[in-house]
Design a protein around this motif. Structure first.
Motif, short mmCIF file in Angstrom:
data_model
loop_
_atom_site.label_atom_id
_atom_site.label_comp_id
_atom_site.label_asym_id
_atom_site.label_seq_id
_atom_site.Cartn_x
_atom_site.Cartn_y
_atom_site.Cartn_z
N VAL A 230 16.54 5.84 34.52
CA VAL A 230 16.99 4.72 34.40
C VAL A 230 15.53 4.25 34.76
CG1 VAL A 230 17.79 2.31 35.06
CG2 VAL A 230 19.18 4.55 34.40
N LEU A 231 15.02 4.53 36.54
CA LEU A 231 14.18 3.57 37.24
C LEU A 231 12.78 3.92 36.63
CD1 LEU A 231 15.61 4.11 40.82
CD2 LEU A 231 14.56 1.78 39.53
N VAL A 232 12.92 5.08 36.23
CA VAL A 232 11.00 5.39 35.42
C VAL A 232 11.14 5.45 34.16
CG1 VAL A 232 9.93 7.97 34.59
CG2 VAL A 232 10.99 8.43 37.09
N PHE A 240 8.44 7.12 43.75
CA PHE A 240 8.77 6.41 44.22
C PHE A 240 10.84 6.03 43.56
CE2 PHE A 240 9.41 1.01 45.33
CZ PHE A 240 9.90 1.90 46.55
N ALA A 241 10.33 6.43 42.83
CA ALA A 241 11.63 6.57 41.89
C ALA A 241 12.80 7.96 42.89
CB ALA A 241 11.78 7.08 40.30
N ARG A 242 12.38 8.36 43.48
CA ARG A 242 12.65 9.57 43.72
C ARG A 242 13.76 8.87 45.15
NH1 ARG A 242 9.29 12.97 41.30
NH2 ARG A 242 7.85 13.29 43.02
N ILE A 243 12.03 8.29 45.73
CA ILE A 243 12.36 7.81 47.02
C ILE A 243 13.91 6.83 47.06
CG2 ILE A 243 11.97 6.10 48.59
CD1 ILE A 243 9.44 7.37 48.50
N LEU A 244 14.03 6.13 46.02
CA LEU A 244 14.86 4.57 45.73
C LEU A 244 16.21 5.39 45.25
CD1 LEU A 244 12.98 2.09 43.92
CD2 LEU A 244 13.00 1.53 46.02
#
Length: 284
Positions: A230-232, A240-244
């Motif tokens: 969803v973020l990507v 950064f999506a993985r960090i979130l």
């Protein structure tokens, strides 16, 4: 002389404005990449010094004559340790007597991927021999309010936080803590674990937004892989999506919870309630 690094950022601006309410402008300096962005402060008597975390040679002059430094952590995840090392070394060489650093909640034991660079930076500061204050900031309420428009448009706030409780506070609350340690004595070599007084789940956050807006909003908990997609899909870079996602998953295990009330004790008032923070955001 008090120097604030990263002063034109969202937290830095609040700290500088708060300092100007407590000390003469001539005792405040800002280290910024683009001095033009700080011209209004210069007009008020603040010393504006050009400095870039990524350009160590720019730091020596910026730290001259400085007694206390607020090192606001770099926003460049993955490059923070090298950048912070340059700042700490420049401060040590300049004879700075206190480094206050904006770290992360329980940096030494936190399971969040984001914590590693903060833990390393704390080590650098300890090893420098310069007296320190670690402001281990919890989550900002603004981390969630920034995405309210699309959430309201879809009627759902998504994440992987489950019913984990998050002791978030506003940037203004954390700025007040920094101002306190920079303007009052007795904080040397102290670690402050900072969080909001009233932790909430994202379900409770969504319910409060719905109450204040009169629009339907629910929290939808997703598996980590789906949340990352969803973020990507929304344009967030994959790294950064993985960090979130990691931060969200860890919050489901209460990694962002805190019941110490250290922040409110430090600033001498309750932290901003979620309802009030949301109200201020929705009025804009």
């Amino acid at each position: 002389m008090i120097l604030v690094t990263g002063a034109t950022g969202q937290l830095g601006r609040l700290v500088v404005e708060g300092l100007l309410e407590k000390v003469p402008a001539g005792q405040v300096a800002v280290a910024v990449r683009s001095p033009d962005k700080a011209s209004a402060w210069a007009a008020r008597g603040v010393q504006v010094r050009q400095a870039d975390y990524g350009q160590p040679e720019s730091l020596a002059a910026a730290f001259q004559g400085v007694d206390k430094v607020l090192l606001i952590s770099s926003s460049e995840v993955g490059q923070r340790v090298a950048q912070h090392r340059a700042v700490v070394e420049a401060a040590r060489r300049a004879g700075v007597r206190l480094i206050a650093y904006t770290s992360i909640l329980r940096a030494d034991t936190s399971p969040l991927a984001l914590a590693a660079e903060h833990k390393a930076t704390e080590g650098l500061i300890r090893d420098s021999g310069v007296p320190f204050v670690f402001l281990r900031n919890g989550w900002y309420i603004e981390n969630y309010t920034v995405g309210l428009a699309p959430a309201l448009a879809h009627g759902a706030l998504v994440g992987s936080a489950g019913e984990g409780r998050i002791a978030a506070a506003t940037r203004a609350d954390y700025a007040a803590a920094a101002i306190q340690v920079l303007t009052t004595p007795g904080h040397e070599n102290t670690v402050y674990e900072l969080g909001g007084d009233s932790p909430f789940s994202l379900s409770e956050f969504a319910a409060e937004v719905a109450r204040q807006t009169g629009k339907p909003l629910v929290y939808q908990d997703l598996p980590a892989e789906q949340y990352e997609r969803v973020l990507v899909g929304a344009g967030v870079p994959e790294g950064f999506a993985r960090i979130l996602v990691d931060s969200s998953v860890q919050s489901s295990r209460d990694a962002l919870n805190d019941g110490s009330h250290t922040l409110s004790h430090l600033i001498g008032r309750p932290t901003t309630p979620l309802a009030a923070a949301l109200g201020a955001t929705l009025e804009r």
